[in-house]
Design an enzyme around this catalytic site. Structure first.
Site, PDB file in Angstrom:
ATOM      1  N   LYS A 142     -38.892 -21.903  95.193  1.00 42.36           N
ATOM      2  CA  LYS A 142     -39.114 -22.319  93.696  1.00 42.36           C
ATOM      3  C   LYS A 142     -37.825 -23.016  93.453  1.00 42.36           C
ATOM      4  CE  LYS A 142     -42.822 -18.899  92.498  1.00 42.36           C
ATOM      5  NZ  LYS A 142     -43.074 -18.092  91.479  1.00 42.36           N
TER       6      LYS A 142
ATOM      7  N   LYS B 264     -50.312 -23.042 101.508  1.00 46.88           N
ATOM      8  CA  LYS B 264     -50.891 -22.127 100.883  1.00 46.88           C
ATOM      9  C   LYS B 264     -51.706 -22.618  99.472  1.00 46.88           C
ATOM     10  CE  LYS B 264     -48.467 -19.491  97.996  1.00 46.88           C
ATOM     11  NZ  LYS B 264     -47.503 -18.477  97.515  1.00 46.88           N
TER      12      LYS B 264
ATOM     13  N   LYS C 272     -51.203 -22.573  92.717  1.00 48.63           N
ATOM     14  CA  LYS C 272     -51.385 -22.813  91.158  1.00 48.63           C
ATOM     15  C   LYS C 272     -50.400 -24.141  90.705  1.00 48.63           C
ATOM     16  CE  LYS C 272     -51.681 -18.329  89.226  1.00 48.63           C
ATOM     17  NZ  LYS C 272     -51.017 -17.027  88.607  1.00 48.63           N
TER      18      LYS C 272
HETATM   19  P1  TYM Z   1     -48.938 -14.583  91.678  1.00 47.63           P
HETATM   20  O1  TYM Z   1     -49.293 -14.499  90.155  1.00 47.63           O
HETATM   21  O2  TYM Z   1     -48.415 -15.675  92.242  1.00 47.63           O
HETATM   22  O3  TYM Z   1     -50.424 -14.291  92.623  1.00 47.63           O
HETATM   23  C1  TYM Z   1     -51.350 -13.415  92.267  1.00 47.63           C
HETATM   24  C2  TYM Z   1     -51.850 -12.475  93.449  1.00 47.63           C
HETATM   25  O4  TYM Z   1     -52.368 -13.547  94.163  1.00 47.63           O
HETATM   26  C3  TYM Z   1     -52.137 -13.653  95.549  1.00 47.63           C
HETATM   27  N1  TYM Z   1     -52.027 -14.739  96.035  1.00 47.63           N
HETATM   28  C4  TYM Z   1     -52.664 -15.531  97.418  1.00 47.63           C
HETATM   29  N2  TYM Z   1     -53.588 -14.714  98.130  1.00 47.63           N
HETATM   30  C5  TYM Z   1     -54.039 -15.370  98.958  1.00 47.63           C
HETATM   31  N3  TYM Z   1     -54.000 -16.796  99.012  1.00 47.63           N
HETATM   32  C6  TYM Z   1     -53.233 -17.352  98.421  1.00 47.63           C
HETATM   33  N4  TYM Z   1     -53.168 -18.866  98.628  1.00 47.63           N
HETATM   34  C7  TYM Z   1     -52.595 -16.999  97.132  1.00 47.63           C
HETATM   35  N5  TYM Z   1     -51.682 -17.267  96.288  1.00 47.63           N
HETATM   36  C8  TYM Z   1     -51.459 -16.227  95.433  1.00 47.63           C
HETATM   37  C9  TYM Z   1     -50.613 -13.177  95.431  1.00 47.63           C
HETATM   38  O5  TYM Z   1     -50.211 -12.708  96.846  1.00 47.63           O
HETATM   39  C10 TYM Z   1     -50.866 -11.924  94.534  1.00 47.63           C
HETATM   40  O6  TYM Z   1     -51.182 -10.994  95.066  1.00 47.63           O
HETATM   41  N6  TYM Z   1     -44.883 -11.777  91.838  1.00 47.63           N
HETATM   42  C11 TYM Z   1     -46.626 -11.543  92.154  1.00 47.63           C
HETATM   43  C12 TYM Z   1     -46.977 -10.717  90.390  1.00 47.63           C
HETATM   44  C13 TYM Z   1     -46.414  -9.406  90.236  1.00 47.63           C
HETATM   45  C14 TYM Z   1     -46.806  -8.227  91.153  1.00 47.63           C
HETATM   46  C15 TYM Z   1     -46.099  -7.203  90.444  1.00 47.63           C
HETATM   47  C16 TYM Z   1     -47.939  -8.036  92.188  1.00 47.63           C
HETATM   48  C17 TYM Z   1     -45.701  -8.980  89.568  1.00 47.63           C
HETATM   49  N7  TYM Z   1     -45.293  -7.833  89.605  1.00 47.63           N
HETATM   50  C18 TYM Z   1     -46.226  -5.887  90.917  1.00 47.63           C
HETATM   51  C19 TYM Z   1     -48.092  -6.688  92.514  1.00 47.63           C
HETATM   52  C20 TYM Z   1     -47.225  -5.820  92.041  1.00 47.63           C
HETATM   53  C21 TYM Z   1     -46.860 -13.207  91.729  1.00 47.63           C
HETATM   54  O7  TYM Z   1     -46.317 -13.739  91.263  1.00 47.63           O
HETATM   55  O8  TYM Z   1     -48.406 -13.245  91.903  1.00 47.63           O
END
Ligand code: TYM
Length: 336
Positions: free
Chosen positions: A113, A200, A203
């Site tokens: 990022k 991957k 978004k």
């Molecule tokens: P975020 O918002 O980027 O994504 C949310 C969840 O979706 C999963 N994910 C995917 N899984 C499979 N294939 C993909 N292409 C894909 N893109 C995204 C992510 O692994 C995630 O589970 N840091 C985290 C949010 C967060 C969090 C937490 C998660 C903040 N605090 C505490 C668990 C526990 C994030 O940015 O996810």
């Protein structure tokens, strides 16, 4: 018997896509009955890259409504907004003072990022995994269901637990924090882009056709699947390193049509893309239509959503404050 706890969250940035659903939310729904679950909309994480203040609140409501529309059940789960529970940022500060800087500089997501941000990298972007650790540790979560891309952040959380317990544990209270475990399923943990089977689904990909969003209408889904990258080989197979798109699309099909890998492999071994794409489109549309209908209904009942989030805030605050006090005590702060 008390149930083990789950905590997870999604950032309110843009639309949720099939990766978010299959890698995370669908598993939350499938596991929730066996756990005491906390699901937050992590709005504090969403401002670690430049964001639009005009859309943040609405995006936060959208994600909360999607949690419900996907099947999160309030009988088992609590839904809340991260910034509504002040203990998240407060614990993040305490953890900041104990986390070595070079642990954060190693994080792959930070490096990726930061490369995109150029000169505009905020301290928050670097610190993001510490805030994530605070989210998890405040709830004494046993399991954290996420996609593969979050694995390194969970390892960091575990390292923070070891460090704090080592430094501040006492014979009377050896563990300040409970050790959380990642819950990453083999299938769906890394859904790939529709435009490039080696990167991957994300978004932030500028190509809209690279992802299917949970709220895409059927005609958009049909178009995106029509345009998805494929190859010219007849007979579709899993696990061929030269055919990453093929593996990804078959995996999506299997997960969404609730079929085993073996069944999908058998069904598709002799067909070509012309026959497969309508099957995949139908599976995607059939899975997403009820979610979209339920989402529309929820968005027409803003008072209900408001009530869900305010009850969630109350319940989450109670748990989080208790943990924060425990940590403040362990670190030796003067009581107010
Ligand atoms: P975020 O918002 O980027 O994504 C949310 C969840 O979706 C999963 N994910 C995917 N899984 C499979 N294939 C993909 N292409 C894909 N893109 C995204 C992510 O692994 C995630 O589970 N840091 C985290 C949010 C967060 C969090 C937490 C998660 C903040 N605090 C505490 C668990 C526990 C994030 O940015 O996810």
């Amino acid at each position: 018997m008390t149930k083990a706890r789950i905590l997870s969250g999604v950032q309110p940035t843009g639309n949720l896509h099939l990766g978010n659903y299959l890698g995370a939310i669908k598993n939350w729904v499938d596991f929730q009955q066996d756990f005491e679950s906390y699901f937050c909309v992590v709005d504090l994480h969403a401002i670690t890259v430049p964001h639009d203040p005009k859309t943040l609140a609405q995006d936060t409501k959208t994600i909360a409504a999607l949690y419900l529309a996907c099947g999160i059940d309030l009988e088992y789960s609590t839904i809340f907004v991260q910034s509504h529970v002040h203990a998240h940022s407060e614990l993040a500060w305490l953890l900041n003072c104990i986390t070595p800087l070079n642990w954060l500089e190693r994080m792959i997501q930070y490096k990726e990022k930061a490369r995109k941000q150029g000169d505009n990298v905020s301290v928050g972007l670097l610190d993001y995994p510490v805030l994530m650790a605070a989210d998890i540790l405040l709830y004494d979560a046993d399991k954290v269901p996420v996609g593969e891309d979050q694995k390194q952040h969970l390892e960091l959380t575990r390292d923070i637990v070891i460090r704090i317990n080592d430094r501040f544990g006492t014979p009377e209270q050896p563990t300040i924090f409970k050790m959380p475990e990642p819950l990453i399923l083999k299938e769906g943990a890394r859904v790939m882009s529709l435009s490039d089977g080696t990167s991957k689904m994300s978004k932030s990909d500028p190509l809209e056709n690279s992802r299917i969003n949970l709220l895409d209408p059927p005609e958009v889904i049909l178009q995106k699947i029509k345009k998805t990258k494929t190859d010219s080989i007849k007979g579709l197979t899993f696990d061929d390193p030269d055919r990453p798109e093929c593996h990804n699309l078959l995996t999506l099909y299997g997960l969404l049509s609730k079929q085993s890998k073996e069944n999908v492999a058998r069904e598709c071994e002799n067909i070509g893309w012309g026959q497969f794409k309508p099957l995949l489109s139908e599976a995607v549309i059939t899975s997403l239509t009820p979610i979209q209908q339920s989402y529309q209904k929820l968005m027409n009942e803003p008072d209900y959503l408001q009530k869900v989030l305010s009850q969630g805030q109350e319940k989450a605050t109670e748990v989080a404050e208790r943990t924060l006090t425990r940590v403040q005590d362990a670190l030796g702060f003067l009581k107010p």
